[in-house]
Enzyme design. Structure first.
Site, mmCIF file in Angstrom:
data_model
loop_
_atom_site.group_PDB
_atom_site.id
_atom_site.type_symbol
_atom_site.label_atom_id
_atom_site.label_comp_id
_atom_site.label_asym_id
_atom_site.label_seq_id
_atom_site.Cartn_x
_atom_site.Cartn_y
_atom_site.Cartn_z
ATOM 1 N N ASP A 1 1.102 -1.072 -0.286
ATOM 2 C CA ASP A 1 -0.123 0.058 0.309
ATOM 3 C C ASP A 1 0.484 1.027 -0.037
ATOM 4 O OD1 ASP A 1 -1.932 -1.733 0.097
ATOM 5 O OD2 ASP A 1 -2.976 -1.579 2.077
ATOM 6 N N GLU B 1 -14.302 19.924 -32.475
ATOM 7 C CA GLU B 1 -15.532 19.573 -32.152
ATOM 8 C C GLU B 1 -15.015 20.395 -29.929
ATOM 9 O OE1 GLU B 1 -15.820 15.253 -33.087
ATOM 10 O OE2 GLU B 1 -17.134 15.436 -30.135
ATOM 11 N N LYS C 1 -14.309 19.328 -26.334
ATOM 12 C CA LYS C 1 -14.205 18.199 -25.283
ATOM 13 C C LYS C 1 -14.543 17.965 -23.479
ATOM 14 C CE LYS C 1 -9.808 15.120 -23.382
ATOM 15 N NZ LYS C 1 -10.463 15.218 -22.689
ATOM 16 N N ASP D 1 -15.356 18.056 -19.926
ATOM 17 C CA ASP D 1 -15.344 17.484 -19.141
ATOM 18 C C ASP D 1 -16.299 16.759 -17.859
ATOM 19 O OD1 ASP D 1 -13.083 16.787 -17.215
ATOM 20 O OD2 ASP D 1 -13.070 18.928 -16.591
ATOM 21 N N GLU E 1 -20.176 10.966 -23.943
ATOM 22 C CA GLU E 1 -19.921 11.930 -22.382
ATOM 23 C C GLU E 1 -21.325 11.995 -21.382
ATOM 24 O OE1 GLU E 1 -16.791 11.871 -22.912
ATOM 25 O OE2 GLU E 1 -16.212 13.183 -20.494
ATOM 26 N N TYR F 1 -20.713 11.002 -29.602
ATOM 27 C CA TYR F 1 -19.659 11.566 -30.498
ATOM 28 C C TYR F 1 -18.526 11.052 -31.327
ATOM 29 C CZ TYR F 1 -16.835 11.278 -26.083
ATOM 30 O OH TYR F 1 -16.396 10.972 -24.547
ATOM 31 N N LYS G 1 -10.113 15.572 -35.159
ATOM 32 C CA LYS G 1 -10.712 13.943 -35.986
ATOM 33 C C LYS G 1 -9.724 14.062 -37.179
ATOM 34 C CE LYS G 1 -13.361 12.813 -31.633
ATOM 35 N NZ LYS G 1 -15.128 12.428 -31.953
ATOM 36 N N LYS H 1 -5.373 20.900 -25.421
ATOM 37 C CA LYS H 1 -5.915 21.288 -24.063
ATOM 38 C C LYS H 1 -5.927 22.097 -24.273
ATOM 39 C CE LYS H 1 -6.408 18.862 -20.842
ATOM 40 N NZ LYS H 1 -5.945 17.153 -20.559
ATOM 41 N N CYS I 1 -4.768 26.220 17.465
ATOM 42 C CA CYS I 1 -5.464 25.795 16.562
ATOM 43 C C CYS I 1 -7.155 26.491 16.313
ATOM 44 C CB CYS I 1 -5.613 24.343 16.842
ATOM 45 S SG CYS I 1 -7.559 24.112 16.289
ATOM 46 N N CYS J 1 -9.977 24.922 18.437
ATOM 47 C CA CYS J 1 -10.291 24.375 19.245
ATOM 48 C C CYS J 1 -9.010 24.629 20.876
ATOM 49 C CB CYS J 1 -9.722 22.773 19.617
ATOM 50 S SG CYS J 1 -7.637 21.930 19.500
ATOM 51 N N CYS K 1 -2.048 21.276 15.159
ATOM 52 C CA CYS K 1 -3.340 21.044 16.597
ATOM 53 C C CYS K 1 -2.970 20.199 17.121
ATOM 54 C CB CYS K 1 -4.794 21.680 15.687
ATOM 55 S SG CYS K 1 -5.128 20.721 17.058
ATOM 56 N N CYS L 1 -9.829 18.156 19.451
ATOM 57 C CA CYS L 1 -10.363 19.067 18.491
ATOM 58 C C CYS L 1 -11.674 18.465 17.851
ATOM 59 C CB CYS L 1 -9.536 19.286 17.693
ATOM 60 S SG CYS L 1 -8.970 20.107 16.495
HETATM 61 S S1 IVH Z 1 -13.236 11.339 -28.981
HETATM 62 C C1 IVH Z 1 -10.867 7.047 -29.361
HETATM 63 N N1 IVH Z 1 -14.734 13.630 -28.491
HETATM 64 O O1 IVH Z 1 -11.900 12.279 -23.843
HETATM 65 C C2 IVH Z 1 -11.458 8.377 -28.859
HETATM 66 N N2 IVH Z 1 -13.803 12.066 -26.750
HETATM 67 O O2 IVH Z 1 -8.712 11.072 -23.301
HETATM 68 C C3 IVH Z 1 -12.425 8.600 -28.870
HETATM 69 N N3 IVH Z 1 -13.858 12.883 -24.513
HETATM 70 O O3 IVH Z 1 -12.000 9.292 -22.944
HETATM 71 C C4 IVH Z 1 -12.335 9.920 -27.347
HETATM 72 N N4 IVH Z 1 -14.508 15.032 -25.419
HETATM 73 O O4 IVH Z 1 -14.023 10.602 -21.839
HETATM 74 C C5 IVH Z 1 -13.816 11.954 -28.087
HETATM 75 N N5 IVH Z 1 -16.217 15.491 -27.759
HETATM 76 C C6 IVH Z 1 -15.085 14.119 -27.631
HETATM 77 C C7 IVH Z 1 -14.619 13.939 -26.586
HETATM 78 C C8 IVH Z 1 -13.769 13.074 -25.897
HETATM 79 C C9 IVH Z 1 -14.663 14.620 -24.681
HETATM 80 C C10 IVH Z 1 -13.596 12.270 -23.107
HETATM 81 C C11 IVH Z 1 -13.791 11.447 -23.508
HETATM 82 C C12 IVH Z 1 -12.138 10.226 -24.116
HETATM 83 C C13 IVH Z 1 -11.040 11.546 -23.375
HETATM 84 C C14 IVH Z 1 -10.043 10.942 -24.556
#
Ligand code: IVH
Length: 726
Positions: free
Chosen positions: A44, A127, A129, A131, A186, A237, A301, A325, A430, A433, A448, A454
């Site tokens: 661990d 497009e 990305k 989150d 997503e 997507y 893509k 990014k 602290c 406490c 502390c 505490c």
């Molecule tokens: S394409 C083969 N398009 O980013 C790859 N991924 O690092 C297929 N994500 O696991 C992914 N927006 O969770 C694609 N417009 C988008 C996305 C997207 C978010 C995430 C997705 C993926 C991660 C890849």
């Protein structure tokens, strides 16, 4: 790690990116072996060290945080709660790029791979990305049959029941959809929905740090009804297995998903050149704050699917796509106050309160200041940071936020410092406490010393108190402790360890009114008469407790099991130990040896100055003395330790082997007695054996001893030798 790791501070961005990739891989492997195969290959501690290093690198290079980062993984590998699903096609991740040059390189490498001439057309989609967390939806005969999380990319969790509660995910596809299709995309939560949910959940005390965690947490619920009450959304997507081709371009397939009823991102465009890609990137970046959901980059893509197929995959990502990014976001604002938070282990962490400022689309009002030295402009190794500039209340500061990392204060603007500002003085008490907060030599953290009293540390302390090697009280797990700690009912409240031992009495003296019956433990959800009796029995059984366990349970810093045993063996009774610890005066300067009591403590075998000081500090706090008094008053009696062998015992330091049947004592008793007399008891005879005690029926061990010329005596002679009546 085989070779010594480069200190995080000296990593270049490139090295950091490579190491994060390696750590993601390595940790995923350990997760799999631990969770899925039950066969971990590291301890661990080693595992924790890997995770820590990963987190440290991410804190320094937030822009390098990977989608498959171990720090972002919700439940590591598939957890036990959900069945596992093996993906028919792996769910891969994307390569990250950060600069315009990286994008140029990406496009060039795609062209080169396909041997395209400079003027041959090459179209990409671009497009946002999203989150959130990726999801694979499998449709057979146009009906949704399985929904799986990404998991480790090969195997995910079956969350079908939960996914079915998301209204905008079609359960059924139209006639033109193929027999088998896996739609991928997503799951996410809009920012406004997230904030509403936070408000709704505030009372429960259980909240999420950001929309992504909230989406993940909401999806991984045991009860689909809970998921249903959460505002989850889905963008399609990508896709996995299909029984027939879905189209000829990325763009068209996603359009088709839209026709089937999926939400698709309306910011997806086709781009014919690197310039167009970058232009779209900047547009999305500019709109980022206004978008209703969190995004962390733009995905490019290759549009034509035949080209995607030719390009294929590297080990964990496609050659035909990359994620551009966004850089970590920065903003300037004014630091209005510094608050001190007390962690579960007593660590004091300074938190910056800020004039609200939007950083990357998120309003930031707090940021971490790490520790005392960081505020002073001193780094972890004592080196100056920010050219030695300190941080003061009233300063205009640069705040950085990236992904999941808590926003941090990077620097201040010296020219904006108010004239009357004063250096920040870190508190030595602290805030929770009022106990002393001390910083040990070589440590960055101030802690502390309030320990048991505490409130910030209470739950953790009580948990430690009842843990297996301390009081070992079964039936008091974290959940129960949280319950007892948080209740406001007098007859149920446990806020200090002593309260554990008065619980039964308080319960029994409840009057027979209806109102009071609500405070009855057996009426509380999750308890019931049987478990209450069990719990009370477990508590009663521990009123008599070994001195060493008692000491360990107090949670005194540096007093773990071993040191607790050392102290117990030396002082023999709690009274003696407490009297000495309360009277001890540590050295006040060079040449001062401290008083006699101090000398006695540091004279205990294995106990050094640091431990002694922790012990003395503990008893110097009135709060701690009160907590201990309360325990004794509640009937807890630490048992006196049996005196341990004086070195003068004739068998002290000798290695003894018992063999054959013993008639006057059990083997265990013999062993304990010998150990008490300072002897070491071994199970087999070797050259190192000094003495063999042989009873009737002794066989090979006796023979061996005679051969090696080792002294052999019988049980009576043993008693004679050690001077105890046989
Ligand atoms: S394409 C083969 N398009 O980013 C790859 N991924 O690092 C297929 N994500 O696991 C992914 N927006 O969770 C694609 N417009 C988008 C996305 C997207 C978010 C995430 C997705 C993926 C991660 C890849």
């Amino acid at each position: 790690m085989s070779k010594p790791a480069t200190p995080v501070e000296s990593l270049t961005q490139e090295e950091a990116a490579a190491e994060l990739a390696r750590l993601a891989d390595e940790i995923a492997g350990h997760d799999r072996r631990y969770h899925a195969e039950d066969a971990p290959t590291v301890s661990d501690a080693e595992y924790d060290a890997l995770k820590l290093r990963n987190a440290q690198i991410e804190a320094r290079f937030p822009e390098l945080i990977r989608d498959d980062s171990p720090s972002r993984r919700v439940g590591a590998a598939p957890s036990a709660t959900f069945a596992q699903v093996r993906h028919s096609r792996p769910m891969l991740s994307l390569d990250n790029v950060f600069s315009d040059e990286d994008v140029v390189d990406f496009v060039t490498s795609v062209r080169r791979f396909l041997s395209l001439s400079a003027d041959a057309e090459l179209v990409f989609t671009a497009e946002p990305k999203i989150d959130g967390l990726s999801m694979s939806l499998r449709y057979e005969q146009r009906r949704l049959v399985t929904a799986a999380t990404r998991g480790d990319g090969t195997t995910g969790e079956n969350v079908t029941a939960n996914i079915r509660t998301i209204g905008e995910i079609p359960q059924q596809l139209p006639k033109d959809a193929p027999d088998i299709v896996e739609v991928r995309g997503e799951v996410y939560m809009r920012r406004d929905d997230f904030l509403d949910l936070q408000k709704r959940m505030a009372e429960t005390g259980q909240t999420f740090a950001n929309p992504r965690n909230s989406a993940a947490g909401s999806l991984r619920q045991k009860n689909p009804e809970v998921t249903k009450s959460r505002p989850l959304k889905f963008f399609a997507y990508a896709w996995g297995e299909t029984s027939e081709p879905l189209g000829t371009t990325q763009y068209d397939v996603v359009r088709r998903f839209a026709d089937w009823g999926f939400r698709v991102n309306d910011q997806m465009v086709r781009c014919k050149s690197t310039e167009e890609l970058l232009r779209h990137y900047r547009e999305i970046e500019a709109e980022r704050a206004e978008l209703p959901y969190d995004i962390d980059g733009v995905v490019y893509k290759v549009d034509r699917l035949d080209l995607q197929e030719r390009l294929g995959f590297r080990s964990r990502s496609p050659r035909w796509a990359t994620a551009h990014k966004f850089p970590a976001e920065k903003a300037t604002t004014v630091l209005t106050a510094i608050d001190i938070q007390v962690g579960r282990t007593g660590a004091l962490t300074p938190v910056a309160r800020l004039e609200p400022v939007t950083v990357g689309g998120v309003v930031v009002v707090n940021a971490t200041l790490h520790n005392e030295d960081y505020i002073k402009g001193i780094g972890n190794k004592g080196e100056p940071i920010r050219e030695g500039r300190d941080i003061r209340i009233g300063d205009t500061v640069i705040v950085q936020r990236a992904g999941d990392v808590i926003p941090q204060i990077l620097d201040i603007l010296p020219e904006k410092r108010p004239r009357d500002s004063v250096p920040y003085v870190f508190p030595d008490r602290c805030p929770a406490c009022d106990s002393h907060a001390v910083r040990e030599e070589g440590e960055a953290v101030r802690r502390c010393t309030g320990g048991l009293i505490c409130p910030a540390q209470a739950v953790e302390r009580i948990r430690h108190f009842v843990s297996r090697n301390a009081f070992d009280i079964e039936g008091l797990g974290e959940k129960q402790i949280e319950f007892f700690f948080n209740t406001d009912k007098e007859a149920l409240k446990i806020s200090t360890p002593a309260d554990i031992f008065t619980l039964k009495r308080r319960q029994e003296s409840l009057p027979a009114t209806l109102e009071a019956s609500l405070e009855k433990l057996e009426k509380i959800d999750g308890f019931g008469a049987v478990s209450v009796k069990k719990l009370f029995d477990a508590i009663d059984a521990r009123r008599k407790v070994d001195l060493s366990r008692f000491l360990f349970a107090l949670g005194i810093r540096h007093i773990g099991e071993t040191n607790a045993k050392r102290l117990a063996r030396h002082f023999l009774s709690f009274d003696k130990l407490r009297t000495v610890a309360e009277a001890a005066k540590p050295p006040e300067g060079k040449g001062d040896p401290g008083n006699a009591e101090w000398q006695e403590i540091v004279g205990v075998n294995g106990i050094g100055g640091i431990v002694a000081e922790a012990l003395v500090d503990f008893f110097a706090e009135e709060h701690n003395r009160e907590a201990v008094e309360a325990l004794l008053a509640a009937g807890v009696t630490p048992q006196d330790e049996e005196p341990v062998a004086d070195v003068s015992s004739p068998v002290a330091g000798k290695t003894v082997v018992f063999t054959g049947s013993l008639e006057k004592m059990s083997r265990d008793e013999a062993k304990a007695m010998a150990e008490r007399l300072g002897a070491k008891v071994a199970g087999s005879v070797s050259k190192k054996t000094d003495l063999v005690v042989a009873g009737p029926g002794a066989g090979s061990k006796l023979k061996q001893a005679t051969e090696l010329g080792i002294e052999v005596i019988d049980e009576d002679q043993w008693f004679e030798r050690v001077g105890k009546p046989g």
